[in-house]
Structure formats: structure tokens, C-alpha cells
Design a protein around this motif. Structure first.
Motif, PDB file in Angstrom:
ATOM      1  N   LYS A 299       0.779  -1.228   0.000  1.00 26.20           N
ATOM      2  CA  LYS A 299       0.000   0.000   0.000  1.00 26.20           C
ATOM      3  C   LYS A 299       0.823   1.297   0.000  1.00 26.20           C
ATOM      4  CE  LYS A 299      -4.244   1.859   1.784  1.00 26.20           C
ATOM      5  NZ  LYS A 299      -5.424   1.582   2.551  1.00 26.20           N
ATOM      6  N   PRO A 300       1.816   1.474   0.862  1.00 27.43           N
ATOM      7  CA  PRO A 300       2.514   2.767   0.846  1.00 27.43           C
ATOM      8  C   PRO A 300       3.242   3.029  -0.470  1.00 27.43           C
ATOM      9  CG  PRO A 300       3.581   1.270   2.385  1.00 27.43           C
ATOM     10  CD  PRO A 300       2.328   0.597   1.906  1.00 27.43           C
ATOM     11  N   PHE A 301       3.776   1.977  -1.075  1.00 23.47           N
ATOM     12  CA  PHE A 301       4.501   2.161  -2.326  1.00 23.47           C
ATOM     13  C   PHE A 301       3.546   2.407  -3.486  1.00 23.47           C
ATOM     14  CE2 PHE A 301       7.539  -0.430   0.175  1.00 23.47           C
ATOM     15  CZ  PHE A 301       8.552   0.516   0.245  1.00 23.47           C
ATOM     16  N   SER A 302       2.411   1.732  -3.507  1.00 25.66           N
ATOM     17  CA  SER A 302       1.462   1.949  -4.601  1.00 25.66           C
ATOM     18  C   SER A 302       0.892   3.365  -4.542  1.00 25.66           C
ATOM     19  CB  SER A 302       0.342   0.911  -4.566  1.00 25.66           C
ATOM     20  OG  SER A 302      -0.402   1.006  -3.374  1.00 25.66           O
ATOM     21  N   LYS A 303       0.685   3.877  -3.323  1.00 29.72           N
ATOM     22  CA  LYS A 303       0.225   5.262  -3.184  1.00 29.72           C
ATOM     23  C   LYS A 303       1.298   6.233  -3.663  1.00 29.72           C
ATOM     24  CE  LYS A 303      -3.155   5.070   0.541  1.00 29.72           C
ATOM     25  NZ  LYS A 303      -3.480   5.554   1.896  1.00 29.72           N
ATOM     26  N   ALA A 304       2.541   5.950  -3.347  1.00 26.82           N
ATOM     27  CA  ALA A 304       3.643   6.825  -3.755  1.00 26.82           C
ATOM     28  C   ALA A 304       3.785   6.848  -5.271  1.00 26.82           C
ATOM     29  CB  ALA A 304       4.940   6.378  -3.101  1.00 26.82           C
ATOM     30  N   VAL A 305       3.617   5.690  -5.909  1.00 29.68           N
ATOM     31  CA  VAL A 305       3.697   5.621  -7.373  1.00 29.68           C
ATOM     32  C   VAL A 305       2.565   6.426  -7.988  1.00 29.68           C
ATOM     33  CG1 VAL A 305       3.470   4.062  -9.350  1.00 29.68           C
ATOM     34  CG2 VAL A 305       4.934   3.433  -7.449  1.00 29.68           C
ATOM     35  N   LYS A 306       1.377   6.292  -7.436  1.00 28.00           N
ATOM     36  CA  LYS A 306       0.216   7.035  -7.949  1.00 28.00           C
ATOM     37  C   LYS A 306       0.422   8.548  -7.795  1.00 28.00           C
ATOM     38  CE  LYS A 306      -4.252   7.320  -9.110  1.00 28.00           C
ATOM     39  NZ  LYS A 306      -4.798   6.897 -10.343  1.00 28.00           N
ATOM     40  N   LYS A 307       0.922   8.984  -6.639  1.00 29.66           N
ATOM     41  CA  LYS A 307       1.169  10.409  -6.415  1.00 29.66           C
ATOM     42  C   LYS A 307       2.251  10.929  -7.365  1.00 29.66           C
ATOM     43  CE  LYS A 307      -0.237  10.860  -1.603  1.00 29.66           C
ATOM     44  NZ  LYS A 307       0.209  11.149  -0.227  1.00 29.66           N
ATOM     45  N   MET A 308       3.297  10.133  -7.545  1.00 29.66           N
ATOM     46  CA  MET A 308       4.362  10.538  -8.454  1.00 29.66           C
ATOM     47  C   MET A 308       3.829  10.669  -9.875  1.00 29.66           C
ATOM     48  SD  MET A 308       8.072   8.758  -9.165  1.00 29.66           S
ATOM     49  CE  MET A 308       7.787   7.715  -7.801  1.00 29.66           C
ATOM     50  N   TYR A 309       2.986   9.732 -10.259  1.00 25.96           N
ATOM     51  CA  TYR A 309       2.378   9.774 -11.592  1.00 25.96           C
ATOM     52  C   TYR A 309       1.556  11.052 -11.761  1.00 25.96           C
ATOM     53  CZ  TYR A 309      -1.168   8.922 -15.109  1.00 25.96           C
ATOM     54  OH  TYR A 309      -2.018   9.063 -16.162  1.00 25.96           O
ATOM     55  N   GLN A 310       0.774  11.394 -10.768  1.00 23.71           N
ATOM     56  CA  GLN A 310      -0.075  12.582 -10.851  1.00 23.71           C
ATOM     57  C   GLN A 310       0.757  13.865 -10.882  1.00 23.71           C
ATOM     58  OE1 GLN A 310      -2.596  11.882  -7.475  1.00 23.71           O
ATOM     59  NE2 GLN A 310      -4.074  10.657  -8.649  1.00 23.71           N
ATOM     60  N   LYS A 311       1.839  13.914 -10.103  1.00 21.19           N
ATOM     61  CA  LYS A 311       2.666  15.115 -10.061  1.00 21.19           C
ATOM     62  C   LYS A 311       3.418  15.343 -11.372  1.00 21.19           C
ATOM     63  CE  LYS A 311       3.308  15.681  -5.176  1.00 21.19           C
ATOM     64  NZ  LYS A 311       4.213  16.052  -4.105  1.00 21.19           N
ATOM     65  N   LEU A 312       3.748  14.270 -12.058  1.00 19.94           N
ATOM     66  CA  LEU A 312       4.524  14.397 -13.293  1.00 19.94           C
ATOM     67  C   LEU A 312       3.660  14.456 -14.544  1.00 19.94           C
ATOM     68  CD1 LEU A 312       7.478  12.003 -12.440  1.00 19.94           C
ATOM     69  CD2 LEU A 312       7.525  14.495 -12.531  1.00 19.94           C
ATOM     70  N   GLN A 313       2.351  14.474 -14.386  1.00 21.72           N
ATOM     71  CA  GLN A 313       1.491  14.578 -15.564  1.00 21.72           C
ATOM     72  C   GLN A 313       1.797  15.876 -16.296  1.00 21.72           C
ATOM     73  OE1 GLN A 313      -2.546  13.943 -14.118  1.00 21.72           O
ATOM     74  NE2 GLN A 313      -2.607  12.013 -15.217  1.00 21.72           N
ATOM     75  N   GLY A 314       1.849  15.782 -17.613  1.00 26.06           N
ATOM     76  CA  GLY A 314       2.180  16.933 -18.436  1.00 26.06           C
ATOM     77  C   GLY A 314       3.674  17.048 -18.712  1.00 26.06           C
ATOM     78  N   LYS A 315       4.472  16.270 -18.019  1.00 24.06           N
ATOM     79  CA  LYS A 315       5.932  16.324 -18.180  1.00 24.06           C
ATOM     80  C   LYS A 315       6.512  15.015 -18.707  1.00 24.06           C
ATOM     81  CE  LYS A 315       6.197  19.591 -14.437  1.00 24.06           C
ATOM     82  NZ  LYS A 315       5.364  19.530 -13.279  1.00 24.06           N
ATOM     83  N   TRP A 316       5.659  14.067 -19.045  1.00 21.19           N
ATOM     84  CA  TRP A 316       6.135  12.741 -19.431  1.00 21.19           C
ATOM     85  C   TRP A 316       6.933  12.757 -20.724  1.00 21.19           C
ATOM     86  CZ3 TRP A 316       6.517   9.689 -15.676  1.00 21.19           C
ATOM     87  CH2 TRP A 316       5.569   9.652 -14.660  1.00 21.19           C
ATOM     88  N   VAL A 317       6.519  13.563 -21.699  1.00 20.26           N
ATOM     89  CA  VAL A 317       7.243  13.604 -22.974  1.00 20.26           C
ATOM     90  C   VAL A 317       8.646  14.173 -22.759  1.00 20.26           C
ATOM     91  CG1 VAL A 317       7.255  14.563 -25.312  1.00 20.26           C
ATOM     92  CG2 VAL A 317       5.118  13.759 -24.316  1.00 20.26           C
ATOM     93  N   ALA A 318       8.744  15.243 -21.997  1.00 24.54           N
ATOM     94  CA  ALA A 318      10.050  15.849 -21.721  1.00 24.54           C
ATOM     95  C   ALA A 318      10.951  14.877 -20.958  1.00 24.54           C
ATOM     96  CB  ALA A 318       9.870  17.140 -20.932  1.00 24.54           C
ATOM     97  N   LEU A 319      10.390  14.148 -20.016  1.00 23.21           N
ATOM     98  CA  LEU A 319      11.165  13.155 -19.270  1.00 23.21           C
ATOM     99  C   LEU A 319      11.624  12.009 -20.175  1.00 23.21           C
ATOM    100  CD1 LEU A 319       9.489  12.556 -15.797  1.00 23.21           C
ATOM    101  CD2 LEU A 319      11.904  12.866 -16.238  1.00 23.21           C
ATOM    102  N   SER A 320      10.788  11.640 -21.118  1.00 27.35           N
ATOM    103  CA  SER A 320      11.067  10.472 -21.956  1.00 27.35           C
ATOM    104  C   SER A 320      12.247  10.648 -22.886  1.00 27.35           C
ATOM    105  CB  SER A 320       9.832  10.133 -22.797  1.00 27.35           C
ATOM    106  OG  SER A 320       8.765   9.783 -21.966  1.00 27.35           O
ATOM    107  N   VAL A 321      12.560  11.879 -23.238  1.00 27.76           N
ATOM    108  CA  VAL A 321      13.675  12.092 -24.164  1.00 27.76           C
ATOM    109  C   VAL A 321      14.985  12.365 -23.435  1.00 27.76           C
ATOM    110  CG1 VAL A 321      12.233  12.853 -26.066  1.00 27.76           C
ATOM    111  CG2 VAL A 321      13.086  14.540 -24.434  1.00 27.76           C
TER     112      VAL A 321
END
Length: 151
Positions: A13-35
Motif C-alpha cells: 500500500k505505501p509504495f502503490s500510493k507513492a507511485v500514484k502520487k508521483m504519476y499525478q505530479k509528473l502529468q504533463g511532463k512525461w514527454v520531456a522526461l522520456s527524451v
């Protein structure tokens, strides 16, 4: 820190919540991160570690919107293949099948790795048997000593 979260057992549970929060915080920045050289690994790991298919779908959707930027370098192209971005552009059913295959492959490799770790325990050393020659010499020397002491 990000790798620590993503390499941990995200089923808990604590790790799955952390992954979800990280995903939400980085929304809109995924393309820039990917390159980026380091960021691409984060995108790939978070795609695998996300719990819901809806989150994976929205990540693939965001990446599909920037596919031209991703196609410009090798790191972006690897994210395209690992996150099934081209499959998303072909249709949701094709994308679902591709993601299921990726997840099966990931779990298969994880099982192999965990199986090797369990089997790689330290081997016990085998005790060597004493040879009869050594035992016989000891018995003969004690027998000789007894004879000499009697004489």
C-alpha cells in the motif's frame, strides 16, 4: 528517491500510493522526461508499476501526443516501444493486448530472477570422510606403544 520507490514492492500500500502520487505530479511532463537519458528509465518503470490500466492508458495517451518529439532520439523511441505508444495510436484493444503482453513478460522475468535468488543460497560444504589409512595408522601406532610398554 524515485528509483527507490519504483524498485520497491509496489504491490504494498505505501509504495502503490507513492507511485500514484508521483504519476499525478509528473502529468504533463512525461514527454520531456522520456527524451532525457535518466528520465526515460523513470517513465518505463512507472508505466510497469502503475496499478490501474486507466493510468497506463492516460500515460500512453500523453506520450502519443508528443510522439514526434519522442521519435527524434533513441531514448524516446525506447519509451515508445516499452509503453506501447504506437499500439495506443492503432486502437485501445490493440493497446490492451500489447500492454498485457508487456506485463506478462515483466512478471515472467521477475519470477525467473526471484527463482535464481532463492536457488543461489550458499551451498553447504560436504564433510570429508576420514580415510581408513589415517585411522589404521593411528590404531597401529597406539598398538605398538602398548606392546612396547608391556615389554
Amino acid at each position: 528517491i524515485i528509483d527507490g520507490i519504483l524498485d520497491s514492492p509496489t504491490g504494498q500500500k505505501p509504495f502503490s500510493k507513492a507511485v500514484k502520487k508521483m504519476y499525478q505530479k509528473l502529468q504533463g511532463k512525461w514527454v520531456a522526461l522520456s527524451v532525457e537519458r535518466v528520465g526515460q528509465h523513470t517513465v518505463k518503470k512507472i508505466f510497469i508499476k502503475l496499478q490501474s490500466m486507466e493510468d497506463r492508458l492516460s500515460l500512453s495517451e500523453e506520450l502519443a501526443q508528443g510522439i514526434h518529439k519522442l521519435d527524434t532520439n533513441a531514448m524516446g523511441r525506447s519509451v515508445i516501444s516499452e509503453c506501447a505508444v504506437r499500439d495506443y495510436m492503432e486502437g485501445e484493444e490493440v493497446w490492451n493486448n500489447a500492454v498485457k503482453k508487456l506485463l506478462e513478460k515483466e512478471s515472467f522475468l521477475k519470477d525467473i530472477i526471484e527463482g535464481n535468488l532463492v536457488g543461489s543460497e550458499k551451498k553447504r560444504k560436504r564433510k570429508r570422510k576420514k580415510t581408513n589409512k589415517v585411522d589404521n595408522e593411528d590404531e597401529e601406532s597406539t598398538a605398538n606403544k602398548v606392546k612396547k610398554s608391556k615389554e
